[in-house]
Design a protein around this motif. Structure first.
Motif, short mmCIF file in Angstrom:
data_model
loop_
_atom_site.label_atom_id
_atom_site.label_comp_id
_atom_site.label_asym_id
_atom_site.label_seq_id
_atom_site.Cartn_x
_atom_site.Cartn_y
_atom_site.Cartn_z
N TRP A 105 53.97 24.13 -57.36
CA TRP A 105 52.39 24.86 -56.36
C TRP A 105 51.57 24.04 -55.51
CZ3 TRP A 105 50.12 29.14 -60.16
CH2 TRP A 105 50.81 29.75 -60.15
N TRP A 106 50.88 23.55 -56.36
CA TRP A 106 50.63 22.38 -55.24
C TRP A 106 51.41 21.25 -54.24
CZ3 TRP A 106 45.55 21.36 -54.21
CH2 TRP A 106 44.84 20.13 -53.42
N MET A 107 52.59 21.20 -55.24
CA MET A 107 53.42 19.91 -54.20
C MET A 107 53.17 21.34 -53.25
SD MET A 107 53.78 17.18 -56.14
CE MET A 107 52.38 16.86 -56.47
N ASP A 108 54.07 21.55 -53.06
CA ASP A 108 54.52 23.18 -51.67
C ASP A 108 53.23 23.16 -51.12
OD1 ASP A 108 56.35 24.59 -51.13
OD2 ASP A 108 54.84 26.33 -50.31
N VAL A 109 52.27 22.85 -50.84
CA VAL A 109 50.92 22.83 -50.48
C VAL A 109 50.79 21.44 -49.92
CG1 VAL A 109 48.21 22.96 -50.45
CG2 VAL A 109 49.19 24.12 -51.90
N LEU A 110 51.13 20.18 -50.62
CA LEU A 110 50.85 19.32 -49.79
C LEU A 110 51.86 19.39 -48.55
CD1 LEU A 110 50.40 16.35 -53.19
CD2 LEU A 110 48.39 17.72 -50.67
N GLU A 111 53.33 19.71 -49.63
CA GLU A 111 54.26 19.34 -48.62
C GLU A 111 54.15 20.72 -47.11
OE1 GLU A 111 59.20 19.23 -49.01
OE2 GLU A 111 57.74 21.45 -49.47
N GLU A 176 56.16 15.50 -45.83
CA GLU A 176 55.72 17.67 -44.78
C GLU A 176 57.13 16.90 -44.09
OE1 GLU A 176 56.11 19.87 -41.74
OE2 GLU A 176 55.63 18.00 -40.77
N PRO A 177 58.33 17.90 -43.89
CA PRO A 177 59.48 17.83 -43.36
C PRO A 177 59.79 17.63 -41.99
CG PRO A 177 59.26 19.96 -44.91
CD PRO A 177 58.00 19.55 -45.14
N PRO A 216 58.51 25.60 -38.39
CA PRO A 216 57.34 26.48 -38.16
C PRO A 216 56.25 25.12 -38.53
CG PRO A 216 58.13 27.81 -38.61
CD PRO A 216 59.38 26.79 -39.02
N LEU A 217 55.25 25.32 -37.65
CA LEU A 217 54.47 23.98 -38.04
C LEU A 217 53.66 24.60 -39.52
CD1 LEU A 217 52.30 23.68 -34.90
CD2 LEU A 217 53.65 22.14 -35.86
N PRO A 218 52.83 23.13 -40.61
CA PRO A 218 51.77 23.64 -40.99
C PRO A 218 50.77 25.15 -41.62
CG PRO A 218 52.12 21.56 -41.19
CD PRO A 218 52.95 22.25 -40.15
N THR A 219 50.62 24.78 -40.17
CA THR A 219 49.38 25.38 -40.02
C THR A 219 49.76 26.60 -39.63
OG1 THR A 219 49.53 24.76 -37.39
CG2 THR A 219 48.17 22.99 -39.24
N GLU A 220 51.41 26.92 -39.29
CA GLU A 220 51.27 28.73 -38.98
C GLU A 220 50.60 29.40 -40.00
OE1 GLU A 220 53.00 31.21 -37.52
OE2 GLU A 220 53.68 29.31 -36.59
N GLN A 221 50.40 30.63 -39.68
CA GLN A 221 49.71 31.90 -40.10
C GLN A 221 50.09 32.75 -40.07
OE1 GLN A 221 46.89 31.70 -42.57
NE2 GLN A 221 47.47 29.27 -42.53
N GLN A 281 50.48 13.77 -42.03
CA GLN A 281 51.15 14.54 -43.60
C GLN A 281 49.65 15.69 -43.76
OE1 GLN A 281 53.33 14.22 -45.51
NE2 GLN A 281 54.00 13.28 -43.41
N VAL A 282 49.94 16.69 -44.37
CA VAL A 282 48.61 17.81 -44.44
C VAL A 282 47.89 17.10 -45.67
CG1 VAL A 282 48.56 19.57 -45.66
CG2 VAL A 282 50.86 19.32 -44.34
N TYR A 283 48.00 16.01 -46.31
CA TYR A 283 46.84 15.24 -46.97
C TYR A 283 46.29 14.09 -46.28
CZ TYR A 283 51.23 13.58 -48.20
OH TYR A 283 52.82 12.47 -49.08
N ARG A 284 45.75 13.59 -46.72
CA ARG A 284 45.12 12.67 -46.38
C ARG A 284 44.51 11.52 -47.27
NH1 ARG A 284 40.94 10.71 -42.00
NH2 ARG A 284 39.20 9.21 -42.38
N LEU A 285 44.87 10.38 -48.08
CA LEU A 285 44.84 10.26 -49.05
C LEU A 285 43.34 8.63 -48.56
CD1 LEU A 285 48.50 8.53 -49.69
CD2 LEU A 285 46.61 9.82 -51.50
#
Length: 976
Positions: A105-111, A176-177, A216-221, A281-285
């Motif tokens: 689940w978390w991996m999918d959120v990061l992706e 992120e693909p 579609p963008l990772p911000t897509e709702q 990326q969706v995340y910031r290290l």
């Protein structure tokens, strides 16, 4: 309709890779013989690899492979059922481990970010105060600043099964693909020169790039677009993976690009490509310290690797409870323990939902059976149901606090009883003497309430300031909704929140609707008033506004949206006060305020020097009335020291003069062993005071050889390192002072050296051995009281023999069950051979091996098993004791339908052993002391088998304590 399986006695087991389902199966027969009715299991759902506690769950719907397969699990449960035993499972509904790739689940959120179907599962603020984190999640897992880690070459881009990943040692994060186009288009012209324009492999690669660009963008709702992204990214992975496997040229192209992106150490610009990719990326290290202020997902306390999940969301609840409900439906689990219930957004709703699901499962099963027989069955026909599942919650209750009666639970996990029973073994009459001793030794006046206040403020500054800032910004947004409050500054609101939380008297309140419990209002008012008096420089109107929001006293014309915002703030505020209390009090103050460290336990209040017997009796009666099936515990995986170590330290409260004299001698003996670090004495006086008490508590019974002494030194070193870091004065977890710690450990090693000129060790052992004998008797009394008080007695693994452990990981060490199984078999055999009286004499003579405690538990629990109804439902009545040593006795009866038992436990043994030089046995010890009884009856002592006859005298029926305690100074009497 299911009926809750109420335990007679529980036994907690810590499952991990060293202790598996197969290991537990082998000792179930032993536990049954001991008198245990229910196995109380730590979490065994899939956790992070190597987990020793199971709380870092990565998948709630799978068993932990390191603990065993489902087949091995069922074999364990079958063994339980063979012995008529049940099982209580510890579950973790508040958080999940996010440092494992197995958390899909978390991996999918990061992706996929906010477009992930699991984005709603985690409590992430996608629009945080720091604008650079908008639509991103901060990952504070780096050991150093991001730029340094990047250019050091510790971040690697890899390709696996059709997808790109970023790795950082054992940490794996998906790319992120859509952003992977950067990788695939790099040097694409060079690849085109090597391949024909119509080469199917090149055309497939170009098609994949096009598909990625159109994702579609990772911000897509939009729901349809999110579903499209979720579907198409997996298709693309399969295509790219297949292309990589089938075409060597493309494979080399990708591998070469990976090498280029991963840069060359020493060449700063060579990392620009990887840096650019990471920015997409969706995340910031980030450096792990950044979490303190900028974290934008809710954590378990301040642990970055444990992210909170939104259990208030129906979809999250259903998805995370599939396996649990199946195990309950199949009767493989008969009870549940809820870990960290205070972390939930709405505990009452969660607990109700869980009980409702159990009811629904039961009705479904009944309906299927009824349908097969041509009938119907539904909730309306079945009638009302109370608490069908035996449900416990890990809830820490402070002074005067009670578990909410509306909660559909059977009680707590027993921290409250631990503090209550421990308190009566502390001599309250010597509180002022101990204040003087402690304050003089450390050179200052220590007040526990002040220590807690300062510690909570410190925790909010160095560990949880991000959470405070987030609340402050939410409150600031609320203040902007009204012209009367919009001028409040963000900084002043943050200070008001921080000050109020620092004074909050309990872990949390339970606002969950448009109304508030009276007690919750009182807690809020108390904290607000104290914070306001402490901070006259902060405008009173700011505190008034904060009070209004928390008490939901919005303006009369407030629109529905505004009311919802106020309620949401109040509920989120509740989720923060608990972690601050836990980190500030349990994990800081308990290592700072060392007046009598046996009082520094979870759920305890060290500022209160023990408690009177009448308070203990009152608490037992309250438990019997409200939650008669709550666990009563004296040791858990969270306790700071073993239950028997605690009773030893309690003995010091009886002998303040001897304790003070010992401190003076020991400091003088060890004067040359102190170190200087930056002109500071190591250890400081407070740490020295802590160390001496610790040694008194944990010193092993019997003589120690060099190997045993080395093992003790290792344990003390580990404990002192943890203690000094938790105290956050001379070192800390955030900034360890290595030089200071090494000097502290060197001092501990030096005073424990077995050398002829070590005056301290000789003097200490003489003092400790007398304390230990007194502590032994106290431990027997505590054990008896646990097994006879209202509630379900709980035993932590291994504590059926002496428990002199320290805080985890010391108290989670492997238990040698071969010794325990063998000892119980031999005790039963010896009892049959010589009878209980002679056996008890032998066991007391050889008390250091701990078998006296094991035998006491065996006798009492088996008696309890055969008298379940009496212990479950029997009324509680404190009994009076008269005579010169009346204060040394705690006694009560349990009565039901004419039958009853009487429990009698002794305490405060130094007058016997250290002054009169006699054991607390027989008429010489107890003189005129007598137990007053409601009726003149005959009684059988369950422990000895002796028949005792009450006599009638002035004031009523009585039993002489000298007669009652002729063999052992505890008694369990059955009316005959």
């Amino acid at each position: 309709m299911p009926q809750a399986s109420i335990p007679c006695a529980t036994y907690r087991l810590q499952f991990n890779k060293e202790f598996k389902f197969s290991s537990a199966r082998l000792i179930i027969g032993y536990l049954h013989d001991l008198g245990i009715s229910h196995l109380y299991a730590s979490s065994y759902f899939a956790a992070r690899e190597g987990s020793m506690h199971g709380y870092d769950v990565v998948n709630q719907n799978a068993f932990n492979r390191e603990i065993g397969s489902e087949e091995e699990y069922r074999e364990m449960v079958a063994e339980l059922m063979l012995h008529g035993m049940g099982q209580i499972l510890d579950i973790v509904p508040n958080h999940m481990c996010i440092e494992s790739e197995e958390n899909i689940w978390w991996m999918d959120v990061l992706e996929s970010g906010q477009s992930s179907p699991y984005a709603r599962f985690f409590d992430i603020d996608w629009i945080p105060v720091k604008k650079e984190l908008t639509s991103k999640v901060l990952l504070p897992f780096l050991a150093d600043q991001y730029g340094k880690v990047l250019e050091k070459g510790d971040l690697h881009l890899v390709f696996r099964k059709g997808a790109f990943w970023i790795t950082y040692f054992q940490l794996h994060m998906p790319v992120e693909p859509k952003s992977s186009v950067r990788i695939l288009e790099h040097r694409l012209d060079a690849l085109r020169q090597r391949m024909a324009a119509d080469d199917p492999a090149l055309m497939e690669l170009l098609s994949i790039i096009t598909s990625l660009q159109h994702l579609p963008l990772p911000t897509e709702q939009d729901a349809d677009r999110r579903e499209e992204r979720s579907r198409e990214k997996e298709v693309i992975k399969k295509r790219l993976g297949q292309l990589y496997e089938e075409n060597a040229i493309v494979a080399v192209f990708i591998r070469d690009n990976l090498e280029i992106f991963n840069g060359t150490r020493g060449d700063s610009h060579s990392f620009d490509l990887l840096d650019g990719l990471l920015r997409d990326q969706v995340y910031r290290l980030s450096y792990w310290r950044v979490a303190t202020e900028e974290i934008n997902y809710r954590r378990f306390f301040d642990i970055n690797g444990l992210a909170a999940i939104r259990m208030e969301d129906e979809a999250v609840f259903k998805e995370t409870h599939k396996l649990l409900l199946r195990l309950i439906r199949e009767n493989l689990i008969t009870g549940v323990r809820i870990d960290h219930v205070d972390g939930l957004y709405d505990p009452l709703s969660y607990l109700n939902n869980l009980q409702k699901e159990v009811i629904r499962e039961a009705y479904s099963a009944v309906s299927v059976g009824a349908a097969a027989e041509g009938g119907t069955q539904g909730p309306e026909e079945a009638g009302p149901v109370g608490k069908p599942l035996y449900l416990l919650c890990e809830k820490i209750l402070l002074k005067g606090e009670h578990l909410p009666e509306e909660w559909p639970v059977h009680g707590t996990t027993g921290y409250d009883f631990l503090g209550q029973v421990n308190g009566i073994f502390v001599d309250t009459e010597n509180a002022k003497a101990f204040d003087r001793i402690y304050n003089r030794f450390i050179g200052r006046v220590a007040d526990f309430a002040d220590v807690v206040y300062v510690s909570k403020k410190l925790v909010m500054e160095v560990a949880l300031s991000g959470e405070v800032n987030m609340l402050a910004n939410r409150l600031n947004a609320l203040s902007e909704q009204n012209r009367q409050t919009r001028d409040f500054t963000l900084n002043s609101l943050a200070r008001a929140i921080s000050e109020m939380i620092a004074f909050f008297p309990v872990y949390r309140t339970y606002v969950n609707s448009w109304t508030i419990r009276e007690k919750d209002s009182l807690y809020i008012e108390t904290a607000i008033n104290k914070a306001r008096r402490k901070n006259p420089a902060i405008s009173v109107s700011i505190f008034d506004f904060l009070r209004s929001v928390l008490l939901l006293k919005w303006p009369e014309d407030a629109p529905e949206g505004m009311r919802a915002d106020w309620l949401n703030f109040s509920m989120r505020f509740q989720q923060l006060t608990g972690p601050v209390m836990a980190k500030g009090m349990e994990d800081t103050s308990y290592y700072l305020y060392n007046r009598l460290i046996s009082l520094n336990e979870v759920g305890g209040m060290p500022g209160r020097f023990g408690s009177p017997l009448e308070v203990f009796h009152g608490q037992n009666m309250e438990r019997f009335k409200s939650f008669p099936h709550s666990l009563v515990a004296t040791a858990t995986h969270d306790t700071k020291r073993g239950e028997d170590a605690r009773l030893r330290i309690n003995v010091l409260s009886e002998v303040p003069d001897a304790w003070h004299a010992a401190l003076v001698r020991w400091t003088r003996f060890n004067k040359r062993k102190f170190k200087l670090v930056d002109n500071q004495r190591v250890p400081d006086h407070n740490e020295e005071y802590l160390l001496y008490q610790t040694l008194i508590g944990v010193w092993p019974t019997g003589s120690l050889n060099q190997e045993g002494l080395a093992d003790l030194r290792a344990r003390i070193r580990e404990y002192l390192t943890k203690a000094v870091r938790e105290a956050k004065v001379n070192s800390s977890w955030v900034s360890p002072d290595v030089a200071y710690e090494e000097a502290l450990l060197a001092f501990a090693d030096a005073i424990l050296e077995d050398l002829p000129d070590n005056q301290f060790l000789k003097d200490f052992l003489a003092f400790q051995q007398m304390i230990a004998r007194c502590g032994m008797y106290g431990s027997l009394s505590q054990t008896l009281l646990k097994m006879t008080s209202p509630g379900v007695p709980d035993f932590y693994q291994g504590t059926e023999l002496w428990d002199f452990s320290l805080v985890d990981p010391d108290n989670r060490n492997a238990v040698d069950y071969r010794i325990r199984c063998k000892a119980l078999v031999e005790l039963k055999s010896r009892e049959a051979e010589i009878g209980p009286v002679q056996l008890l004499n032998e066991l007391l003579e050889n008390w250091k091996d701990g078998r006296i405690k094991l035998y006491l538990i065996f006798r009492c629990l088996n008696f309890r098993r055969h008298n379940r109804k009496l212990f479950d439902q029997g009324a509680y009545l404190p009994l009076e004791v008269r005579g010169s040593r009346a204060r040394h006795i705690c006694a009560f009866s349990r009565q039901l339908n004419g039958s009853g038992i009487i429990a009698v436990a002794s305490r405060f043994f130094t007058p016997f052993l250290m002054q009169d030089k006699i054991a607390p046995l027989g008429e010489q010890a107890w003189a005129d002391t007598r137990l007053m009884l409601p009726y003149a009856k005959s009684y059988r002592n369950v422990l000895t088998g002796e028949l005792l006859h009450a006599t009638q005298g002035e004031g009523g029926a009585r039993l002489a304590l000298g007669q009652l305690f002729s063999t052992i100074p505890v008694a369990l009497l059955e009316a005959v």
